[in-house]
Design a protein around this motif. Structure first.
Motif, PDB file in Angstrom:
ATOM      1  N   THR A 103       5.371  37.424 -29.521  1.00 27.50           N
ATOM      2  CA  THR A 103       6.503  37.939 -30.298  1.00 27.50           C
ATOM      3  C   THR A 103       7.020  36.928 -31.332  1.00 27.50           C
ATOM      4  O   THR A 103       7.197  37.283 -32.495  1.00 27.50           O
ATOM      5  N   PRO A 104       7.238  35.660 -30.931  1.00 23.97           N
ATOM      6  CA  PRO A 104       7.726  34.716 -31.950  1.00 23.97           C
ATOM      7  C   PRO A 104       6.734  34.539 -33.092  1.00 23.97           C
ATOM      8  O   PRO A 104       7.131  34.294 -34.230  1.00 23.97           O
ATOM      9  N   LYS A 105       5.458  34.658 -32.782  1.00 22.26           N
ATOM     10  CA  LYS A 105       4.446  34.540 -33.844  1.00 22.26           C
ATOM     11  C   LYS A 105       4.590  35.717 -34.817  1.00 22.26           C
ATOM     12  O   LYS A 105       4.542  35.538 -36.030  1.00 22.26           O
ATOM     13  N   ASN A 106       4.783  36.932 -34.259  1.00 26.57           N
ATOM     14  CA  ASN A 106       4.973  38.110 -35.115  1.00 26.57           C
ATOM     15  C   ASN A 106       6.204  37.977 -36.009  1.00 26.57           C
ATOM     16  O   ASN A 106       6.232  38.493 -37.113  1.00 26.57           O
ATOM     17  N   TYR A 107       7.201  37.311 -35.478  1.00 23.33           N
ATOM     18  CA  TYR A 107       8.436  37.138 -36.240  1.00 23.33           C
ATOM     19  C   TYR A 107       8.394  35.893 -37.131  1.00 23.33           C
ATOM     20  O   TYR A 107       9.306  35.673 -37.918  1.00 23.33           O
ATOM     21  N   GLY A 108       7.394  35.073 -36.971  1.00 24.67           N
ATOM     22  CA  GLY A 108       7.303  33.848 -37.780  1.00 24.67           C
ATOM     23  C   GLY A 108       8.389  32.837 -37.462  1.00 24.67           C
ATOM     24  O   GLY A 108       8.963  32.235 -38.368  1.00 24.67           O
ATOM     25  N   VAL A 109       8.670  32.658 -36.183  1.00 27.50           N
ATOM     26  CA  VAL A 109       9.705  31.707 -35.768  1.00 27.50           C
ATOM     27  C   VAL A 109       9.291  30.276 -36.138  1.00 27.50           C
ATOM     28  O   VAL A 109       8.185  29.853 -35.817  1.00 27.50           O
ATOM     29  N   LYS A 110      10.180  29.553 -36.843  1.00 26.52           N
ATOM     30  CA  LYS A 110       9.820  28.218 -37.331  1.00 26.52           C
ATOM     31  C   LYS A 110      10.584  27.089 -36.671  1.00 26.52           C
ATOM     32  O   LYS A 110      10.382  25.919 -36.998  1.00 26.52           O
ATOM     33  N   GLY A 111      11.495  27.444 -35.794  1.00 27.18           N
ATOM     34  CA  GLY A 111      12.248  26.393 -35.124  1.00 27.18           C
ATOM     35  C   GLY A 111      13.047  27.030 -34.007  1.00 27.18           C
ATOM     36  O   GLY A 111      13.094  28.256 -33.888  1.00 27.18           O
ATOM     37  N   MET A 112      13.665  26.172 -33.197  1.00 30.03           N
ATOM     38  CA  MET A 112      14.419  26.675 -32.046  1.00 30.03           C
ATOM     39  C   MET A 112      15.893  26.324 -32.206  1.00 30.03           C
ATOM     40  O   MET A 112      16.184  25.160 -32.438  1.00 30.03           O
ATOM     41  N   PRO A 113      16.810  27.268 -32.045  1.00 34.35           N
ATOM     42  CA  PRO A 113      16.539  28.707 -31.922  1.00 34.35           C
ATOM     43  C   PRO A 113      16.364  29.328 -33.304  1.00 34.35           C
ATOM     44  O   PRO A 113      16.761  28.741 -34.302  1.00 34.35           O
ATOM     45  N   THR A 114      15.796  30.544 -33.336  1.00 34.49           N
ATOM     46  CA  THR A 114      15.787  31.324 -34.569  1.00 34.49           C
ATOM     47  C   THR A 114      16.283  32.719 -34.211  1.00 34.49           C
ATOM     48  O   THR A 114      15.894  33.275 -33.185  1.00 34.49           O
ATOM     49  N   SER A 115      17.175  33.244 -35.058  1.00 31.79           N
ATOM     50  CA  SER A 115      17.700  34.581 -34.770  1.00 31.79           C
ATOM     51  C   SER A 115      17.444  35.522 -35.937  1.00 31.79           C
ATOM     52  O   SER A 115      17.314  35.085 -37.086  1.00 31.79           O
ATOM     53  N   PHE A 116      17.338  36.806 -35.602  1.00 33.28           N
ATOM     54  CA  PHE A 116      17.078  37.844 -36.604  1.00 33.28           C
ATOM     55  C   PHE A 116      18.119  38.934 -36.439  1.00 33.28           C
ATOM     56  O   PHE A 116      18.352  39.413 -35.324  1.00 33.28           O
ATOM     57  N   LEU A 117      18.742  39.333 -37.539  1.00 34.91           N
ATOM     58  CA  LEU A 117      19.709  40.424 -37.508  1.00 34.91           C
ATOM     59  C   LEU A 117      19.021  41.675 -38.050  1.00 34.91           C
ATOM     60  O   LEU A 117      18.477  41.669 -39.155  1.00 34.91           O
ATOM     61  N   ILE A 118      19.032  42.737 -37.209  1.00 31.78           N
ATOM     62  CA  ILE A 118      18.305  43.958 -37.555  1.00 31.78           C
ATOM     63  C   ILE A 118      19.312  45.108 -37.660  1.00 31.78           C
ATOM     64  O   ILE A 118      20.148  45.303 -36.774  1.00 31.78           O
ATOM     65  N   GLY A 119      19.244  45.853 -38.754  1.00 30.89           N
ATOM     66  CA  GLY A 119      20.186  46.951 -39.003  1.00 30.89           C
ATOM     67  C   GLY A 119      19.896  48.179 -38.157  1.00 30.89           C
ATOM     68  O   GLY A 119      18.891  48.254 -37.450  1.00 30.89           O
ATOM     69  N   ARG A 120      20.822  49.159 -38.275  1.00 29.25           N
ATOM     70  CA  ARG A 120      20.660  50.390 -37.484  1.00 29.25           C
ATOM     71  C   ARG A 120      19.380  51.142 -37.845  1.00 29.25           C
ATOM     72  O   ARG A 120      18.866  51.927 -37.061  1.00 29.25           O
ATOM     73  N   ASP A 121      18.870  50.866 -39.043  1.00 28.76           N
ATOM     74  CA  ASP A 121      17.630  51.508 -39.481  1.00 28.76           C
ATOM     75  C   ASP A 121      16.379  50.760 -39.016  1.00 28.76           C
ATOM     76  O   ASP A 121      15.264  51.133 -39.383  1.00 28.76           O
ATOM     77  N   GLY A 122      16.572  49.722 -38.223  1.00 32.31           N
ATOM     78  CA  GLY A 122      15.410  48.984 -37.705  1.00 32.31           C
ATOM     79  C   GLY A 122      14.832  47.999 -38.704  1.00 32.31           C
ATOM     80  O   GLY A 122      13.777  47.413 -38.465  1.00 32.31           O
TER      81      GLY A 122
END
Lengths: 78, 171, 393
Positions: free
Chosen positions: B123-142
């Protein structure tokens, strides 16, 4: 040309390290795999006061000094 | 002396920049793109992104050994409590290689939000996580709104504003 | 008593915590991220020499307090203060003690030193500037340094670049008439380049190149007939490798340094230490260090017929030595040195760590890897004991 002989292996080592650094993408360690690397004993910093004392002693009892790299700010070792 | 000759110093610098440019091949997710789905074991059953459709989702990748991750827990707990009614869902994706380490951490630092365990690193690879922690904000539309690397006290306010804006945004 | 120091009084200052050769660089952090916690630490050092034949060798007690504080997640500030006092005597010539003043009681000399540095952390690197100051009655040193680090996007490779400038003011009170009351200066600029690379989840390596160029007074003001060149250029290559053994929860630190300078000295330094984590928050670290150097071009060996150097003018007429450039300093001879040490650390409470370290150091002419040791020199040994306490905030 004795110096050449002594230094060339080091130069090769330099290139090796840089080569590894540049093109090790395939096996690059991922951010979430750095649990061990994040431990204090895996850094090169060590115990700063211990290093300061021992470097000081060695630089006053031996002709060679320095080399441990760029540090942050002064260490007060003169 | 040899090693410091100009030519060789130049080689060192050239090699240095090669390394810098060479290592920059990482695929980053762009704002507006669809957030990659995942389905992972969690503290209370399977956690999947697709099952949260219609909510604003804050996905946080963390590990038990990461200091700033721990700092962010209190803030994420606050956010989850404060904005739950408005439809915020926080998912903390743990990336420890040993899940026991994460469970030990959670016993000391309880989470008021959903926690999932990902020890394989997919999963982190799919999201391209580059450091710890990394967070992603996702809207109601996904779709991805923003991502954030690291966590500092100073980040709290800005991140909360982003969450608020996402919750208020029209569908 | 302050003016006109006698031979014996001024013996000390230079010799140990002496100034002369180090730069305001240390092993300080390579961190690209701002620290989460501050730290306050104290460390005590006792250094004691012994050399067969002489009774009155040097001993040092040093005390350091240091503090580091993170500011707003983007900055950190570090500072330290050291006080040390030296007692005993240092050799006039090679390693024999001063033989024309005897019976004097041991003399004390003190040094105060401090430093301050500020680091700004950026998403891909950091910038640090710092200054240091050190003062004893006949030696003042000021240093300024700056360094930057930059990491690749995956943070697996970090490059560092740094520079420093040091100026020293030395009261050149050689015992000879020509030096009385003379104030000398020395200025040194230095630069360093480094790369740190993560190789695997358990391996990290580093390579550092250093260059330093100094001008001014390089003589040892406490030695008789010590006249060195007024320029010194040195170069270093250092590699380090840290490896973690997951199965036994231990970590090894391996290092090698090559040093060469315009005095004609070449030196190799090998270091290995192994940190073993043990239950109940104990860590035990045995260490070994081996050092070997060649002699300076102008080093004057012990004359077997006249080991005490009673013939004062002899050095000035030595064939093959430029008039006036000569030194009988043991530190400029060819020798090898071995250090064996052990350190024990324990986390006594959540944020408190205590440590104790003992090292034994021995120098011998016969241990030089390149040979050419001065057979007239006696082995030299010293012990270092450190006791430390630190607290995180």
């Amino acid at each position: 040309m004795k110096k050449n002989v002594l230094l060339n292996p080091l130069y090769a080592l330099l290139l090796l390290v840089l080569g590894l650094s540049g093109c090790s993408i395939g096996s690059a360690v991922q951010p979430w795999e750095k649990e061990t690397l994040a431990r204090p004993e895996m850094t090169f910093e060590g115990d700063p006061l211990d290093n300061k004392y021992t470097e000081h002693i060695y630089s006053s009892k031996e002709a060679a000094s320095g080399g441990a790299g760029v540090g942050g700010g002064g260490c007060g070792c003169n | 002396m040899v090693i410091f000759q100009k030519k060789k110093l130049k080689a060192f610098l050239v090699a240095s920049f090669l390394c810098l440019s060479c290592n920059g091949t990482s695929y980053a997710l762009e704002a507006g793109s669809k957030a990659p789905d995942f389905s992972l074991p969690g503290t209370q059953g399977t956690v999947s992104l697709s099952s949260t459709a219609g909510s604003v989702v804050y996905v946080d990748f963390w590990a038990s050994w990461c200091g700033p991750c721990k700092q962010s827990f209190g803030w994420m707990n606050d956010m989850q409590d404060k904005y739950k009614a408005q439809g915020l869902k926080i998912i903390g994706v743990n990336l420890d290689s040993k899940t026991e380490d994460a469970k030990k951490f959670l016993a000391q630092t309880p989470a008021h939000f959903t926690v999932a365990f990902e020890s394989k690193g997919v999963t982190p690879k799919n999201y391209g996580v580059k450091g710890m922690p990394t967070s992603f904000l996702i809207g109601r539309d996904g779709k991805l709104i923003s991502q954030h690397l690291g966590f500092k006290e100073a980040d709290r306010e800005k991140l909360e504003q982003e969450i608020k804006a996402a919750l208020e945004a029209k569908k | 008593m302050k003016s006109l120091p006698t031979k014996k009084t001024h013996v000390i200052g230079a010799a140990l915590f002496a100034a002369a050769m180090t730069l305001p660089f240390s092993n300080a952090a390579f961190a690209e991220a701002a620290p989460e916690k501050g730290i306050v630490a104290f460390k005590y050092l006792n250094y004691k020499e012994s050399q067969p034949v002489s009774e009155d060798r040097m001993s040092v007690n040093a005390y350091t307090v240091s503090a580091m504080a993170p500011i707003a997640g983007k900055w950190s500030i570090s500072t330290s203060y050291t006080y040390d006092s030296v007692t005993g005597a240092s050799p006039d010539y090679h390693s024999n003690i001063d033989h024309f003043i005897s019976g004097a009681s041991p003399i004390r000399e003190q040094r105060d030193a401090g430093d301050l540095s500020v680091t700004r952390y950026l998403p891909q690197g950091s910038v640090t500037v710092g200054g240091s100051y050190s003062e004893e009655n006949d030696y003042i040193s000021r240093g300024y340094s700056a360094q930057a680090s930059i990491s690749t996007e995956d943070k697996n490779t970090t490059f560092t670049f740094g520079g420093s400038y040091t100026t020293d003011t030395i009261a050149a009170n050689n015992s000879e008439w020509r030096d009385l009351g003379r104030i000398e200066e020395k200025r040194t600029v230095a630069g360093a380049l480094g790369v740190t690379q993560v190789l695997t989840k358990q391996d990290i390596v580093q390579l550092n190149l250093g260059y330093s160029k100094g001008r001014g007074y390089f003589d040892d003001p406490y030695k008789t007939y010590d006249y060195r060149p007024d320029r010194r250029e040195s170069k270093t290559v250092m590699t380090r490798w840290n490896h973690h053994f997951a199965a036994i929860d231990g970590t090894s630190h391996l290092s090698y340094r090559y040093y060469t300078d315009s005095f004609g000295i070449r030196a190799h330094t090998f270091g290995l230490e192994y940190l073993q984590s043990l239950p109940h928050e104990w860590t035990v670290t045995p260490s070994v260090r081996f050092y070997s150097q060649t002699a300076a071009d102008f080093y004057l060996p012990v004359d077997p017929a006249d080991p005490g150097r009673n013939d004062y003018f002899l050095p000035l007429f030595i064939a093959g030595t430029p008039l006036g450039i000569t030194s009988m300093d043991q530190r400029l001879s060819s020798f090898g040195a071995l250090t064996l040490g052990i350190k024990v650390e324990k986390r006594i409470a959540k944020d408190w760590i205590v440590d104790l370290k003992y090292e034994n150091y021995e120098q011998r002419a016969g241990w030089s890897m390149t040979g050419g040791g001065d057979p007239g020199l006696k082995p030299f040994s010293a012990s270092f004991v450190q006791v430390g306490l630190s607290r995180e905030f």
